[in-house]
Every structure is written in structure tokens, then in C-alpha cells.
Design an enzyme around this catalytic site. Structure first.
Site, PDB file in Angstrom:
ATOM      1  CE  LYS A 274      -4.282  -1.812   1.104  1.00  0.00           C
ATOM      2  NZ  LYS A 274      -5.517  -1.975   1.701  1.00  0.00           N
TER       3      LYS A 274
ATOM      4  CE  LYS B 203      -6.952  -7.006  -1.843  1.00  0.00           C
ATOM      5  NZ  LYS B 203      -7.332  -6.851  -0.445  1.00  0.00           N
TER       6      LYS B 203
ATOM      7  CE  LYS C 169     -13.916  -2.351   1.250  1.00  0.00           C
ATOM      8  NZ  LYS C 169     -12.591  -2.648   1.827  1.00  0.00           N
TER       9      LYS C 169
HETATM   10  N1  AQP Z   1      -9.989  -9.692  -3.613  1.00  0.00           N
HETATM   11  C1  AQP Z   1     -10.270 -10.332  -2.489  1.00  0.00           C
HETATM   12  N2  AQP Z   1     -10.370 -11.680  -2.448  1.00  0.00           N
HETATM   13  C2  AQP Z   1     -10.682 -12.343  -1.319  1.00  0.00           C
HETATM   14  N3  AQP Z   1     -10.916 -11.732  -0.143  1.00  0.00           N
HETATM   15  C3  AQP Z   1     -10.827 -10.384  -0.125  1.00  0.00           C
HETATM   16  N4  AQP Z   1     -11.004  -9.491   0.858  1.00  0.00           N
HETATM   17  C4  AQP Z   1     -10.808  -8.239   0.375  1.00  0.00           C
HETATM   18  N5  AQP Z   1     -10.517  -8.288  -0.924  1.00  0.00           N
HETATM   19  C5  AQP Z   1     -10.511  -9.620  -1.270  1.00  0.00           C
HETATM   20  C6  AQP Z   1     -11.332  -9.857   2.228  1.00  0.00           C
HETATM   21  O1  AQP Z   1     -12.375  -9.016   2.688  1.00  0.00           O
HETATM   22  C7  AQP Z   1     -12.183  -8.763   4.068  1.00  0.00           C
HETATM   23  C8  AQP Z   1     -12.237  -7.302   4.335  1.00  0.00           C
HETATM   24  O2  AQP Z   1     -11.152  -6.647   3.728  1.00  0.00           O
HETATM   25  P1  AQP Z   1     -11.033  -5.081   3.818  1.00  0.00           P
HETATM   26  O3  AQP Z   1     -11.966  -4.467   2.869  1.00  0.00           O
HETATM   27  O4  AQP Z   1     -11.174  -4.643   5.203  1.00  0.00           O
HETATM   28  O5  AQP Z   1      -9.545  -4.829   3.425  1.00  0.00           O
HETATM   29  P2  AQP Z   1      -8.767  -5.090   2.111  1.00  0.00           P
HETATM   30  O6  AQP Z   1      -8.418  -6.535   2.012  1.00  0.00           O
HETATM   31  O7  AQP Z   1      -7.630  -4.113   2.108  1.00  0.00           O
HETATM   32  O8  AQP Z   1      -9.809  -4.722   0.989  1.00  0.00           O
HETATM   33  P3  AQP Z   1      -9.645  -3.868  -0.293  1.00  0.00           P
HETATM   34  O9  AQP Z   1     -10.867  -4.082  -1.103  1.00  0.00           O
HETATM   35  O10 AQP Z   1      -8.342  -4.171  -0.981  1.00  0.00           O
HETATM   36  O11 AQP Z   1      -9.672  -2.386   0.269  1.00  0.00           O
HETATM   37  P4  AQP Z   1      -8.838  -1.129  -0.151  1.00  0.00           P
HETATM   38  O12 AQP Z   1      -8.852  -1.088  -1.654  1.00  0.00           O
HETATM   39  O13 AQP Z   1      -9.561   0.044   0.441  1.00  0.00           O
HETATM   40  O14 AQP Z   1      -7.496  -1.294   0.462  1.00  0.00           O
HETATM   41  C9  AQP Z   1     -10.862  -9.396   4.478  1.00  0.00           C
HETATM   42  O15 AQP Z   1     -11.129 -10.640   5.100  1.00  0.00           O
HETATM   43  C10 AQP Z   1     -10.171  -9.585   3.173  1.00  0.00           C
HETATM   44  O16 AQP Z   1      -9.275 -10.693   3.218  1.00  0.00           O
END
Ligand code: AQP
Length: 340
Positions: A120, A203, A206
Site C-alpha cells: 500500500k 487483487k 474497493k
Molecule cells: N480480492 C479479495 N479476495 C478475497 N478476499 C478479499 N477481501 C478483500 N478483498 C478480497 C477480504 O475481505 C475482508 C475485508 O477486507 P477489507 O476491505 O477490510 O480490506 P482489504 O483486504 O484491504 O480490501 P480492499 O478491497 O483491498 O480495500 P482497499 O482497496 O480500500 O485497500 C478481508 O477478510 C479480506 O481478506
């Protein structure tokens, strides 16, 4: 409270840093619903982790609606507030307080190994917030504040749950206690890492740049179908064995998504579609995704039309969360020697 026996208890959370994606649904929420319904856990606790969201800039005008959207996504998918505790993190101040105590237990060297921070922060580590760096310590507090024994997460969060175990073990060792459990990550199923639809090596997130690279949980049927039909693939048909998808990340991702949505193994999906071209597989996947996801999107929109009701649900969940959290934080402070 006994210090050694821990009732089977789940904690997991999602940060309201944007709209929910199919990755959040398959990697987290869908599995939480199954664990709530049939997992045999004494308590299931699900949290909208708004304190984690602000580790990167969040527009105050949007944080509230993103918080409600994440709650609506969980409710629309089947998280039942009469059976699970559902709340937003900032309402339970014990999370931040325990995180500070854990900042003094966790070691710099442990934090320096966290790959999510490196990913990040990229080349701009110096400009990131201290909160982004300390994020795993707050996550450990989220989990251990409830003595959670199991944390269902996607593959990307595995390292943070391992760090949570390290913090619990060091605390227990340093203070000569067995107060905190050594929490297990639960990472199972075909969609532990749902990938970006335009680049199968990244990955699905969001906050990814293009809307076409992800399925949002609020997307309507036409949008879901269009995005999956336009998803990047390669020219080859599907192989007859899963091993044939090695080095084909986009193809593997679509097979995994199909498997997770239909509650099958990727092997079973390959068995059914061996030799099929994308002209056959993509429409089948789009139809399945619309069947499973469009009703959830409709229910999310209905719930989001009544934000006051979502707020009441979160406030009630926060009261329930505090009842568990307050005695655990107090006992932690007592063990550490604070005069309270
Ligand atoms: N692509 C993914 N595949 C499987 N699991 C996922 N999770 C997130 N993206 C995937 C799972 O969702 C839960 C919550 O995650 P989060 O939204 O709190 O954090 P993150 O993983 O950092 O999600 P993002 O979408 O990538 O957010 P941004 O873009 O804002 O940083 C977790 O259990 C995660 O494993």
C-alpha cells in the site's frame, strides 16, 4: 473470567474505504454467513472497521455512507443481528485503547515485515500515516478484545492474523499469563484471493482505479453481466485439468469465482467445462453471478434507503460488543499494572 478456556468465537471485519466488491463477498461475507448459520460458534462478531479506513484519507462526507453501505452488504447477504453482533468499530472505544497497549507489545521488526504496508505504501512510505504502519496492531486489538479464537479472512490478511498470534504470545509470556488466545486464521474455499478482472495478477480491491476491474456488490444485473463478459482472458479454451490453468491467472480467477458462487470445487467446474471456449464459459458465469449477486444488490439498496434503521442496528451491536470488550480491556490493564 477464566484465563485458560476460550469459547469458540469469531471476529472479522471490513473497512468502509469504498463500496464492497465481489472479493469482499466471496473472501469474507459469504463465509461469515455460513459460519454464523452452521459453524457451531458460541459468538459471531462482525465489524465495520472504520478506524482502519482512516489509515488512508477518507472524505468525512463519504465515510458515513460507506460505513452504512458495508453494514447493508453484510445484512443483505444474511448476517442476522439477532444471532451475530454487528457494529462499527469507532463506537467501541476499547479497540483504540487496546491497540495502544499492543503498540507497546509489538516489535518494530515485526511491523517492518508486513507485506500489505509495503504494497500500500509503495515508494511513498515516508508520506504514509503512522496509522497505516500500525494497522496490524489495531487489527490484533480488534480480535483479542473479544478473545476471538477464529478469524475468517482472505489470503491477503493471513500475515496480520499471524502477527496477532505473535502479540498474544508475547503478552502472555511477558506478563506470565495465558490471558489471550492464540487465534487461528480460517482461510478456506476457492475464492480466498479474487483477482482484478483486467489484470489477474492483482487483487480485486474497493479502491482500484477502474470500475471495470471489479464487481461491486451494488452493481445491477446488466453491469455484472457486462463486466464479466468484458473480463480479460487469454485465447485458449478451458483445459480438462486444473493444472492446465497454471500461468493463466485471468482464466484461473474466473474459474475460482464460478466455483465459489456455485459452492463447488474448481476441479468440479473444470470437469464440467473442459474444452469450453470463453464464448460458452463467460455467459454461464455471468448468468450465475447475476442469479447470486443481483438479489443481494437489490436488498442492499432497500436497506440503504433507510439509514436510520442501519444506525439503530449498529448502535445495538455496539452495546453488545462493549459488554464483552470492557471486562477484557479492564483485565488487560490490571495484568499490566495500571491503577484504574
Ligand atoms: N480480492 C479479495 N479476495 C478475497 N478476499 C478479499 N477481501 C478483500 N478483498 C478480497 C477480504 O475481505 C475482508 C475485508 O477486507 P477489507 O476491505 O477490510 O480490506 P482489504 O483486504 O484491504 O480490501 P480492499 O478491497 O483491498 O480495500 P482497499 O482497496 O480500500 O485497500 C478481508 O477478510 C479480506 O481478506
Amino acid at each position: 473470567m477464566t484465563d485458560k478456556t476460550f469459547a469458540p468465537r469469531i471476529f472479522s471485519g471490513i473497512k468502509p474505504s469504498g463500496g464492497l466488491t465481489l472479493g469482499n463477498y466471496l473472501g469474507a461475507i459469504k463465509r461469515w454467513v455460513a459460519m454464523q448459520d452452521t459453524g457451531g460458534f458460541e459468538t459471531t462478531i462482525f465489524c465495520v472497521v472504520d478506524l482502519h479506513a482512516i489509515t488512508v484519507w477518507q472524505d468525512p462526507a463519504e465515510l458515513g455512507s460507506a460505513t452504512r453501505e458495508v453494514a447493508a452488504g453484510m445484512l443483505a447477504s444474511g448476517i442476522d443481528p439477532s444471532r451475530s453482533i454487528l457494529f462499527n468499530q469507532s463506537r467501541v472505544h476499547q479497540h483504540a485503547e487496546l491497540a495502544w497497549l499492543f503498540n507497546c507489545v509489538a516489535r518494530m521488526g515485526w511491523m517492518n515485515r508486513m507485506t500489505q504496508f509495503k504494497e500500500k505504501a509503495g515508494k511513498n512510505a515516508e508520506k504514509q500515516s503512522l496509522g497505516l504502519y500500525a494497522y496490524p496492531s489495531l487489527m490484533a486489538a480488534d480480535i483479542l478484545l473479544y478473545h476471538a479464537t477464529h478469524v475468517p479472512v482472505g489470503e491477503d490478511q493471513k500475515q496480520h492474523v499471524e502477527l496477532t498470534r505473535d502479540i498474544a504470545a508475547k503478552f502472555n509470556h511477558d506478563y506470565g499469563t495465558e490471558f489471550f488466545p492464540l487465534t487461528e486464521p480460517v482461510i478456506e474455499g476457492p475464492a480466498m484471493r479474487v483477482m482484478n478482472l483486467r489484470d489477474g495478477t492483482k487483487k480485486m480491491s474497493k479502491s482500484g482505479e477502474s470500475d471495470m476491474e471489479r464487481i461491486n456488490m451494488t452493481d445491477d444485473a446488466d453491469t455484472i453481466s457486462k463486466k464479466l463478459k468484458k473480463a480479460r482472458t487469454d485465447p485458449e479454451p478451458l483445459p480438462s485439468e486444473l493444472a492446465g490453468l497454471k500461468d493463466r491467472p485471468e482464466a484461473r480467477n474466473l474459474v475460482d469465482i464460478y466455483a465459489a458462487l456455485s459452492d463447488q470445487s474448481p476441479e468440479a467446474v473444470i470437469g464440467e467445462y473442459a474444452g469450453a471456449g470463453w464464448g460458452t464459459f463467460k455467459p454461464a458465469l455471468a448468468e450465475l453471478a447475476v442469479e447470486k449477486m443481483a438479489p443481494i444488490a437489490t436488498e442492499m439498496r432497500r436497506l440503504m434507503d433507510d439509514p436510520a434503521e442501519i444506525d439503530r442496528t449498529l448502535a445495538h451491536g455496539a452495546e453488545q460488543a462493549r459488554e464483552i470488550a470492557a471486562p477484557i480491556l479492564n483485565r488487560t490493564a490490571e495484568i499490566m499494572g495500571f491503577v484504574r
